[in-house]
Design a protein around this motif. Structure first.
Motif, short mmCIF file in Angstrom:
data_model
loop_
_atom_site.label_atom_id
_atom_site.label_comp_id
_atom_site.label_asym_id
_atom_site.label_seq_id
_atom_site.Cartn_x
_atom_site.Cartn_y
_atom_site.Cartn_z
N HIS B 60 0.82 -1.22 0.00
CA HIS B 60 0.00 0.00 0.00
C HIS B 60 0.85 1.26 0.00
O HIS B 60 0.33 2.36 -0.13
N LEU B 61 2.16 1.08 0.17
CA LEU B 61 3.07 2.24 0.19
C LEU B 61 3.62 2.55 -1.19
O LEU B 61 4.25 3.60 -1.39
N ASP B 62 3.41 1.66 -2.14
CA ASP B 62 4.03 1.77 -3.46
C ASP B 62 3.00 2.32 -4.47
O ASP B 62 2.06 1.62 -4.85
N VAL B 63 3.22 3.57 -4.88
CA VAL B 63 2.25 4.23 -5.77
C VAL B 63 2.03 3.43 -7.04
O VAL B 63 0.89 3.23 -7.48
N VAL B 66 -0.07 0.29 -6.37
CA VAL B 66 -1.46 0.63 -6.05
C VAL B 66 -2.21 1.08 -7.31
O VAL B 66 -3.36 0.69 -7.53
N LEU B 67 -1.55 1.87 -8.14
CA LEU B 67 -2.21 2.33 -9.38
C LEU B 67 -2.47 1.15 -10.32
O LEU B 67 -3.54 1.08 -10.93
N ALA B 68 -1.52 0.24 -10.43
CA ALA B 68 -1.72 -0.93 -11.30
C ALA B 68 -2.88 -1.77 -10.77
O ALA B 68 -3.74 -2.23 -11.54
N PHE B 69 -2.91 -1.95 -9.46
CA PHE B 69 -4.01 -2.69 -8.81
C PHE B 69 -5.36 -2.04 -9.10
O PHE B 69 -6.35 -2.71 -9.42
N ALA B 70 -5.40 -0.72 -9.01
CA ALA B 70 -6.68 0.01 -9.12
C ALA B 70 -7.26 -0.02 -10.53
O ALA B 70 -8.45 0.20 -10.71
N ALA B 85 -0.96 9.73 2.20
CA ALA B 85 -1.68 10.76 1.46
C ALA B 85 -1.25 10.81 0.00
O ALA B 85 -2.09 10.98 -0.90
N GLU B 86 0.05 10.64 -0.27
CA GLU B 86 0.51 10.76 -1.66
C GLU B 86 -0.01 9.62 -2.53
O GLU B 86 -0.30 9.80 -3.71
N VAL B 87 -0.17 8.44 -1.93
CA VAL B 87 -0.73 7.31 -2.67
C VAL B 87 -2.22 7.56 -2.95
O VAL B 87 -2.72 7.34 -4.06
N LEU B 88 -2.91 8.06 -1.93
CA LEU B 88 -4.34 8.39 -2.10
C LEU B 88 -4.52 9.44 -3.19
O LEU B 88 -5.40 9.32 -4.05
N GLN B 89 -3.67 10.46 -3.16
CA GLN B 89 -3.80 11.53 -4.15
C GLN B 89 -3.51 11.03 -5.55
O GLN B 89 -4.14 11.46 -6.52
N ALA B 90 -2.55 10.12 -5.67
CA ALA B 90 -2.25 9.55 -6.99
C ALA B 90 -3.46 8.79 -7.53
O ALA B 90 -3.78 8.86 -8.72
N LEU B 91 -4.16 8.06 -6.64
CA LEU B 91 -5.37 7.33 -7.06
C LEU B 91 -6.43 8.31 -7.55
O LEU B 91 -7.02 8.13 -8.62
N VAL B 92 -6.68 9.32 -6.74
CA VAL B 92 -7.68 10.32 -7.11
C VAL B 92 -7.28 11.00 -8.41
O VAL B 92 -8.11 11.18 -9.32
N GLY B 93 -6.00 11.33 -8.53
CA GLY B 93 -5.50 11.98 -9.74
C GLY B 93 -5.68 11.11 -10.98
O GLY B 93 -5.87 11.63 -12.09
#
Lengths: 391, 391
Positions: B60-63, B66-70, B85-93
């Motif tokens: 969950h720490l690896d942007v 997490v993006l590939a998963f999403a 927060a930075e991972v969450l923001q990357a998802l939203v972005g």
């Protein structure tokens, strides 16, 4: 072949042959109880394969595949009753615990064997006779009256295993196969009932309250639990019959007995005859998922593992189950979204199956105090998902 | 990466970051509702990975991971609150629907931000202050009395995020880090309560009955639902607070508010303050699996998918949940077998986790009319599985 991953602490793996909705519905209680399922599935998108991590694709007809599958299992059970005797015997021969055992499963696979055994045990059955030719059928019909219910003891022809015939001529095509058939009197029943029970290899048994089943075009569309206004003496007899069969047939796992209720004449008590026997969790028991302390799927897992059985009392005065059949359109999700908004207390159970007209794709449960209101809710939900009502 | 296989008919995939027991307990309702889970799991034998077919291992720490998963998910939600927060923001972005949203999740990740916001909203809190140094802590303690509850706003030191200190000296090691701390008055509470609620992106919200939680050595060991003899005015205020927070913090999904109940002085009504906020299904809500029409796990799936929420009423007068902690021996299955025999109405929920002393490895639910008897049953079952009683 995919291997099942067990929970640590000595927890077992339950193998299920067949990846249909009955196997699928074992997954929620397996999750709760930390049991691992291993499913021999017809395809990678079978109902159970969508929700169970370990669901190798293989055929229940292939002895080699079934034996390889069973090597990872602590016990093997079934999603359906179509595993051939030679495959079952190979499993037993290899030392695999199989529940229900082949000797018990026979009575769900062969209707003639079932009738013979039940009659020996004194369990009420419709009048019946094995029929080898037109003359035997004519004699039975003339004695018990036409129409006659004709059944193939195993499987069926053209996908049909039961038909009602009004004359020997109507049975000519089946008789032409030259194989034995089962003829039964057409019972003047007032309604259909079902009793669901479970028994473990140690001999512990438990019986749920008897339910009423409503059939439409030969498919169970509604279950009322418990059966409304059931004569208490009859209810006790039916429960006793389920326990008798459990012990005498040495059944292990969950099983269901389909029953015809027959009105008493001139103020006498009602009676019953057994229609069919199913040696597995059954459509008439889907109400237990939300309506009983222990669901039939949890109980089946407990029973085949010889774990102590769970409590089978009802959680509400009434539970109504409505079967959801496939309709004409296949985008189910928007329909389902609207339905959830309309009835926040509705418990929806979908099987992850593609929609085909008439195919069982799910069921709904509702429970509460007002039976009539529950029936309206369950009927509406099933019809709405099927697409036969649109508001 | 393993791809999730969806049910046909337009049914969605719910991504869950983290493969712990909360993700695991989403699988039973997902099966019922034909929703597919896709779990970003810590390991192949994480609690959820044992029961969900699609559970790739990743961090969950690896942007990037997490993006590939999403990419395979219709919505992403969480098993825990530790996604940066930075991972969450990357998802939203990247346009991924994330529930709860990062802006709401902040109030569960940062206790200082939570206190500021709740105080702004007029929600009762213990007296609190941000503490930057020894002088500020001393001033707070002298004003509100010692001991003082000291919290790290995020995470913690040596695995601990909360401690009770009786002097500035006792806090010296934490103060030495030079980071802001949260000091709170030590509230003289009579008991701990919790309220569980859900809200969907459309703004629909629902609140379960408030429960009493019993903590032993800082771990929730028992939940009584509903909270016995709770003042009805206080109960209504607590429910209203949950709905207020749901809307004002724009929470989506299930969340829990941990509460201290404070006795009224000289016959006045009791009051409350908010202790903590959890932005996910919560231990205090495990009773809902067997005790409510809609469980918190079903509701969380409905909420994050913006499906209509389910009914949240209790199914029995009382439901008691007992947490099962790991004991000294790790062969749980024989113990569990005996327990099922002793109490056929017990609902056991195990997480498929290896036993370690003090680790939460499962819980039990019992429900019925007699609260005292239920507490005895739940306590016994939990103790028996832990090994602290042997008969």
């Amino acid at each position: 072949m995919i291997s099942p991953r067990r929970a640590p602490g000595g927890f077992p793996v339950v193998g299920i042959i067949g990846g249909g909705q009955l196997a699928r519905m074992c997954q929620p209680p397996a999750v709760n109880l930390a049991l691992t399922l291993h499913v021999l599935s017809e395809s990678p998108d079978a109902a159970a394969a969508l929700v169970v991590p370990s669901a190798p694709v293989g055929s229940h007809l292939d002895v080699g595949q079934v034996l390889a599958f069973a090597r990872d299992c602590d016990v093997v059970t079934f999603d359906h009753e179509h595993v051939p005797a030679e495959v079952l015997q190979a499993l037993v021969g290899a030392g695999v615990p199989v529940h229900p055992k082949p000797e018990a499963l026979l009575f769900a696979q062969d209707k003639l064997a079932m009738r013979e055994r039940l009659t020996d045990l004194g369990v009420p059955c419709p009048a019946w006779v094995p029929v080898h030719d037109a003359a035997e059928l004519a004699a039975f019909g003339d004695l018990h009256g036409w129409p006659v219910v004709l059944k193939t003891p195993r499987g069926g022809y053209d996908g049909k295993g039961v038909r009602v015939v009004s004359s020997v001529q109507e049975a000519a095509d089946w008789l032409a196969h030259g194989e034995v058939l089962l003829a039964e009197e057409c019972v003047p029943f007032t309604r259909e009932l079902a009793v669901l029970a479970a028994r473990s290899p140690s001999g512990q048994a438990a019986v749920w309250p008897t339910v009423q089943t409503v059939q439409t075009n030969g498919i169970c569309t509604e279950v009322l639990a418990p059966a409304p206004q059931l004569d208490p003496v009859l209810a006790a007899k039916i429960s006793q019959t389920a326990l008798l069969l459990a012990g005498e047939l040495d059944i292990t796992g969950v099983f269901a007995v389909e029953i015809f209720e027959i009105a008493g004449k001139a103020g006498t008590a009602p009676s019953y005859v057994v229609n069919e026997l199913a040696m597995r969790p059954h459509n008439s028991g889907h109400w237990t998922i939300d309506g009983s302390v222990t669901s039939q799927f949890e109980q089946h897992l407990r029973a085949v593992l010889d774990l102590p059985l769970g409590e089978v009392s009802a959680r509400a005065p009434w539970t109504v189950m409505g079967n959801v059949l496939g309709g004409d359109y296949d985008e189910l999700y928007p329909t389902y979204r609207h339905l959830l908004a309309r009835d926040p207390g509705l418990k929806v159970h979908l099987y992850g199956k593609g929609v085909r007209p008439g195919r069982k794709i799910g069921h709904v449960n509702v429970y509460g105090d007002d039976l009539d209101a529950l029936r309206v809710r369950a009927r509406h939900a099933a019809d709405y998902l099927e697409g036969t009502v649109t508001e």
